[in-house]
Design a protein around this motif. Structure first.
Motif, PDB file in Angstrom:
ATOM      1  N   ILE A 177       0.852  -1.192   0.000  1.00  0.00           N
ATOM      2  CA  ILE A 177       0.000   0.000   0.000  1.00  0.00           C
ATOM      3  C   ILE A 177       0.881   1.233   0.000  1.00  0.00           C
ATOM      4  O   ILE A 177       1.786   1.364   0.838  1.00  0.00           O
ATOM      5  N   THR A 178       0.629   2.175  -0.903  1.00  0.00           N
ATOM      6  CA  THR A 178       1.391   3.425  -0.925  1.00  0.00           C
ATOM      7  C   THR A 178       0.646   4.496  -0.122  1.00  0.00           C
ATOM      8  O   THR A 178      -0.571   4.456   0.013  1.00  0.00           O
ATOM      9  N   GLY A 179       1.415   5.447   0.392  1.00  0.00           N
ATOM     10  CA  GLY A 179       0.817   6.577   1.105  1.00  0.00           C
ATOM     11  C   GLY A 179       0.177   6.200   2.425  1.00  0.00           C
ATOM     12  O   GLY A 179      -0.965   6.574   2.696  1.00  0.00           O
ATOM     13  N   CYS A 180       0.917   5.488   3.283  1.00  0.00           N
ATOM     14  CA  CYS A 180       0.344   4.961   4.528  1.00  0.00           C
ATOM     15  C   CYS A 180       0.600   5.852   5.747  1.00  0.00           C
ATOM     16  O   CYS A 180       0.346   5.424   6.872  1.00  0.00           O
ATOM     17  N   LEU A 231      -3.318   4.733   5.796  1.00  0.00           N
ATOM     18  CA  LEU A 231      -3.089   4.232   7.148  1.00  0.00           C
ATOM     19  C   LEU A 231      -4.233   3.334   7.593  1.00  0.00           C
ATOM     20  O   LEU A 231      -4.011   2.250   8.157  1.00  0.00           O
ATOM     21  N   GLU A 232      -5.466   3.760   7.340  1.00  0.00           N
ATOM     22  CA  GLU A 232      -6.628   2.956   7.729  1.00  0.00           C
ATOM     23  C   GLU A 232      -6.673   1.643   6.945  1.00  0.00           C
ATOM     24  O   GLU A 232      -7.028   0.590   7.499  1.00  0.00           O
ATOM     25  N   THR A 233      -6.300   1.702   5.678  1.00  0.00           N
ATOM     26  CA  THR A 233      -6.298   0.493   4.853  1.00  0.00           C
ATOM     27  C   THR A 233      -5.253  -0.500   5.354  1.00  0.00           C
ATOM     28  O   THR A 233      -5.513  -1.714   5.434  1.00  0.00           O
ATOM     29  N   ALA A 234      -4.085  -0.014   5.716  1.00  0.00           N
ATOM     30  CA  ALA A 234      -3.053  -0.894   6.258  1.00  0.00           C
ATOM     31  C   ALA A 234      -3.527  -1.567   7.544  1.00  0.00           C
ATOM     32  O   ALA A 234      -3.324  -2.770   7.747  1.00  0.00           O
ATOM     33  N   ASN A 235      -4.167  -0.803   8.410  1.00  0.00           N
ATOM     34  CA  ASN A 235      -4.695  -1.363   9.658  1.00  0.00           C
ATOM     35  C   ASN A 235      -5.736  -2.445   9.391  1.00  0.00           C
ATOM     36  O   ASN A 235      -5.739  -3.494  10.050  1.00  0.00           O
ATOM     37  N   LEU A 236      -6.628  -2.208   8.428  1.00  0.00           N
ATOM     38  CA  LEU A 236      -7.677  -3.183   8.143  1.00  0.00           C
ATOM     39  C   LEU A 236      -7.087  -4.493   7.621  1.00  0.00           C
ATOM     40  O   LEU A 236      -7.481  -5.586   8.060  1.00  0.00           O
ATOM     41  N   GLY A 252       5.825   4.037  14.454  1.00  0.00           N
ATOM     42  CA  GLY A 252       4.828   4.246  15.492  1.00  0.00           C
ATOM     43  C   GLY A 252       3.414   4.431  14.980  1.00  0.00           C
ATOM     44  O   GLY A 252       2.464   4.453  15.777  1.00  0.00           O
ATOM     45  N   LEU A 253       3.245   4.558  13.674  1.00  0.00           N
ATOM     46  CA  LEU A 253       1.916   4.796  13.122  1.00  0.00           C
ATOM     47  C   LEU A 253       1.036   3.545  13.101  1.00  0.00           C
ATOM     48  O   LEU A 253      -0.187   3.637  13.126  1.00  0.00           O
ATOM     49  N   LEU A 254       1.680   2.378  13.057  1.00  0.00           N
ATOM     50  CA  LEU A 254       0.945   1.126  12.933  1.00  0.00           C
ATOM     51  C   LEU A 254       1.332   0.190  14.073  1.00  0.00           C
ATOM     52  O   LEU A 254       2.435   0.289  14.617  1.00  0.00           O
ATOM     53  N   PRO A 255       0.432  -0.715  14.446  1.00  0.00           N
ATOM     54  CA  PRO A 255       0.729  -1.632  15.544  1.00  0.00           C
ATOM     55  C   PRO A 255       1.871  -2.582  15.183  1.00  0.00           C
ATOM     56  O   PRO A 255       2.019  -2.978  14.035  1.00  0.00           O
ATOM     57  N   SER A 256       2.658  -2.922  16.167  1.00  0.00           N
ATOM     58  CA  SER A 256       3.751  -3.862  15.942  1.00  0.00           C
ATOM     59  C   SER A 256       3.189  -5.225  15.537  1.00  0.00           C
ATOM     60  O   SER A 256       2.246  -5.737  16.145  1.00  0.00           O
ATOM     61  N   SER A 257       3.755  -5.808  14.498  1.00  0.00           N
ATOM     62  CA  SER A 257       3.258  -7.089  14.000  1.00  0.00           C
ATOM     63  C   SER A 257       4.347  -7.780  13.204  1.00  0.00           C
ATOM     64  O   SER A 257       5.119  -7.137  12.474  1.00  0.00           O
ATOM     65  N   ASP A 258       4.397  -9.106  13.330  1.00  0.00           N
ATOM     66  CA  ASP A 258       5.328  -9.889  12.520  1.00  0.00           C
ATOM     67  C   ASP A 258       4.944  -9.858  11.052  1.00  0.00           C
ATOM     68  O   ASP A 258       5.769 -10.206  10.189  1.00  0.00           O
ATOM     69  N   TRP A 259       3.716  -9.450  10.770  1.00  0.00           N
ATOM     70  CA  TRP A 259       3.214  -9.471   9.396  1.00  0.00           C
ATOM     71  C   TRP A 259       3.233  -8.076   8.763  1.00  0.00           C
ATOM     72  O   TRP A 259       2.683  -7.893   7.675  1.00  0.00           O
TER      73      TRP A 259
END
Length: 249
Positions: A6-9, A15-20, A38-45
């Motif tokens: 995803i571009t522009g996150c 940002l919302e699309t990445a979270n979903l 820090g914008l997105l939750p920590s995840s192995d994925w």
């Protein structure tokens, strides 16, 4: 596990699309010009990469680091509200380099792999502003309308190769950074002819109590396009976008 780039996150729709997609169990490559973990939750994925869609070397590096992906979401872009007569040519150039040519370059970067394996999905986020004439956003509108045209033709070209292509069209979204990012490019307040038009448009925007588009509407539309083989070419995102699409039909 399916993967999406995803571009522009850094904010808003991206940002919302990445979270979903993360919430739905996808492997997510979230890109932005200045990475901020820090914008997105920590995840192995989750992989966060630096990407400037106006720089071909940056694109090549990000796509190489991302590895094979199943879905590309072209969301990066910006807007400008300026009368055609007054828009600075450099601003117009930046609009097309980012919104149009950046999208084209990203598509070219993933299409060889998609075509070779006969699968993949490309989703281009444009705007319902492309559906009817609007003052002040003409150059932005033209840059996004060009993406619509590219996407429509690409859908035909890719059909024999099993690659799906879609357009997501958001409506007006007062909850994103779009307006703030567009404001520095505004021109015409000191022009006696254009000032009333600009002030009228701003007042109308501020007083509009009708339906709007939220970032989660866009994320949901993108996810629908990514996961539903029967999704239409054009998908409106947001209550106002749905109404505009119906009027334009």
């Amino acid at each position: 596990m399916p993967s999406v780039l995803i571009t522009g996150c850094s904010s808003g729709f991206g940002l919302e699309t990445a979270n979903l997609f993360l919430d739905r169990g996808w492997s997510v490559i979230a890109t932005m010009r200045t990475p901020d973990p820090g914008l997105l939750p920590s995840s192995d994925w989750l992989t966060i990469l630096s990407l400037d869609v106006t720089d071909r070397d940056s694109i090549a590096s990000a796509v190489a680091q991302a590895g094979p992906v199943d879905v590309l979401v072209n969301n990066a872009g910006f807007g400008a509200a300026v009368p055609i007569e007054l828009i600075e040519f450099e601003t117009a150039r930046q609009l097309f380099e980012t919104n149009t040519l950046g999208t084209l370059a990203m598509m070219q970067a993933v299409l060889p792999a998609f075509r070779e394996r006969r699968s993949g999905v490309i989703i281009n986020v444009t705007s319902t502003a492309t559906l009817k004439p609007l003052p002040l956003v003409s150059t932005y509108r033209a840059s996004k309308a060009a993406v619509n045209a590219l996407t429509e033709s690409l859908a035909v070209e890719m059909q024999p190769f099993g690659v799906r292509v879609h357009i997501v069209l958001p409506g007006r979204s007062p909850t994103t950074q779009f307006g703030a990012n567009a404001r520095p490019h505004l021109r015409g307040f000191d022009d006696p002819d254009y000032k009333p038009m600009i002030e009228g448009m701003i007042k109308q925007f501020q007083e509009d109590t009708g339906p709007v588009t939220y970032a989660e509407d866009v994320a949901a539309a993108v996810f629908e396009a990514a996961t539903n083989p029967s999704a239409p070419l054009k998908i409106p995102a947001g209550a106002d976008a749905i109404a505009w699409m119906a009027d334009a039909a």
